[in-house]
Design an enzyme around this catalytic site. Structure first.
Site, mmCIF file in Angstrom:
data_model
loop_
_atom_site.group_PDB
_atom_site.id
_atom_site.type_symbol
_atom_site.label_atom_id
_atom_site.label_comp_id
_atom_site.label_asym_id
_atom_site.label_seq_id
_atom_site.Cartn_x
_atom_site.Cartn_y
_atom_site.Cartn_z
ATOM 1 C CG ASP A 92 -2.003 1.024 1.192
ATOM 2 O OD1 ASP A 92 -2.049 1.792 0.210
ATOM 3 O OD2 ASP A 92 -2.808 1.071 2.126
ATOM 4 N N GLY A 95 -0.800 6.099 2.055
ATOM 5 C CA GLY A 95 -1.683 7.255 2.141
ATOM 6 C C GLY A 95 -2.713 7.131 3.246
ATOM 7 C CG ASP A 271 -5.979 -5.307 1.954
ATOM 8 O OD1 ASP A 271 -5.569 -4.769 3.000
ATOM 9 O OD2 ASP A 271 -6.542 -4.660 1.044
#
Length: 376
Positions: A92, A95, A271
């Site tokens: 990821d 953010g 996820d």
């Protein structure tokens, strides 16, 4: 990275696919265990490989950037060598963590300024820097920097946020294409669809993302406080636009029922921290419903945790013993529950794939959703 659709059903948007990366293949639909700092909490890599049967795990740019830092990971030769996971890794962009964890964050056109949640030190994430960090990490799939607005955001804020995300995406995509991997494997870049719960913003964002032509696409900003049915509606809106021949990744979702409903709507990758986080707090997910292992009802239940479970822990330990471990605050309880839950999630998506290929996914899903939402 390559993606191939293997099977579809006429009465659903669900599809079985195959993603090929330099670190191996991923059969979709797939659930990806979350290994935020390069490790899935309370679970050994050997358990992920052999018992849970994970095909891909996640790392997080924000956390790995702050600790252990890019110098350590680069000297190790990338995250795969650092943590010993030889299969695919997705990172990821960090953010979401910046917006949820960092203090005194400031959004600017150039990027986001924030203070570390560890020591208060000041940092700047730009779209370009986030690409560079993920080059150093060496993930097989990297994510674009975006802003994840709260689920109940007002329209004006969501629109302004989306424009900033799209501006960052242009820069991140350009920088990705102008740079090379640090290690001897290829990397893919996924842009992220945002737009909160507003149909026109979601459509705008999905078109913008689809036109980019990346190897896969992600759907972000859901499961952040909006009603479940609204989340499902937004998935449908987005997946009507995102290309059929690219994998679709729904970020941060969710419960077993959410997983099945997302697959039904054309999602390939998911996820969530729920199986491990809830497991550490005593909640076990099964194909028959959920169990609170702190409940006194299990105190004299010496039957296996789950006779037909997907993990070795399910028949190795009894419900009474696992409850005892939780009441005694024994670390082993958290390990057993985390392994069980992840093995169940991976079993669930494998079964979904089987039924998509067999052509009876819709009826199987309807029954399974009823089962997994029961309280045992």
């Amino acid at each position: 990275m390559n993606y191939e659709v293997i099977a579809t059903n006429n009465d659903t948007q669900a599809r079985a696919g195959l993603i090929t990366t330099d670190h191996g293949q991923i059969e979709t639909p797939i659930f990806m265990p979350v290994g935020t700092v390069g490790a899935v909490k309370a679970v050994h890599m050997s358990e992920l490989r052999n018992d849970i049967k994970a095909q891909i795990i996640l790392g997080n740019t924000y956390h790995l950037y702050l600790r252990p830092g890019m110098d350590v990971i680069e000297h190790a030769g990338g995250l795969h060598k650092f943590n010993g996971w030889e299969k695919p890794i997705l990172t990821d962009s960090g953010g979401f963590q910046v917006f949820s964890l960092a203090a005194n964050r400031k959004l600017k056109d150039e990027g986001v300024y924030f203070r570390s949640h560890i020591d208060g030190s000041k940092h700047l994430f730009t779209p370009e820097k986030v690409v560079d960090i993920q080059r150093t990490i060496g993930s097989d799939i990297m994510m674009a920097l975006d802003e994840c607005p709260p689920g109940q955001s007002e329209y004006d804020y969501a629109r302004k946020s989306l424009r900033l995300t799209q501006s960052w995406l242009k820069r991140g995509w350009k920088h990705f294409n102008e740079t090379e991997p640090h290690y001897a494997h290829r990397q893919a870049f996924f842009p992220i669809v945002q737009g909160c719960t507003f149909k026109d913003l979601r459509q705008d964002s999905a078109k913008f993302v689809a036109d980019l032509g990346a190897e896969g696409n992600a759907i972000g900003g859901l499961a952040v406080g909006e009603p479940t049915e609204v989340m499902y509606d937004m998935i449908e809106v987005v997946n009507e636009i995102l290309p059929h021949n690219k994998p679709r990744y729904l970020m941060g979702v969710g419960t077993p029922a959410n997983i099945l409903e997302a697959i039904d709507r054309g999602v390939d990758m998911m996820d969530c921290v729920m199986p491990t986080r809830n497991g550490r707090n005593g909640m076990l997910f099964t194909q028959h419903g959920t169990m609170n292992m702190r409940n006194k009802k299990w105190a004299y239940d010496f039957s296996p945790i789950q006779e037909d479970g997907a993990s070795v822990v399910d028949t190795a330990y009894s419900k009474a013993y696992l409850r005892h471990l939780f009441i005694a605050q024994e670390i082993l309880a958290m390990q057993i529950a985390s392994i069980h839950n992840l093995a169940f999630y991976l079993w669930l998506v494998r079964e979904a794939r089987k039924h998509i290929i067999a052509g009876d996914f819709k009826s199987w899903k309807t029954t399974m959703v009823e089962n997994v939402t029961r309280r045992l």
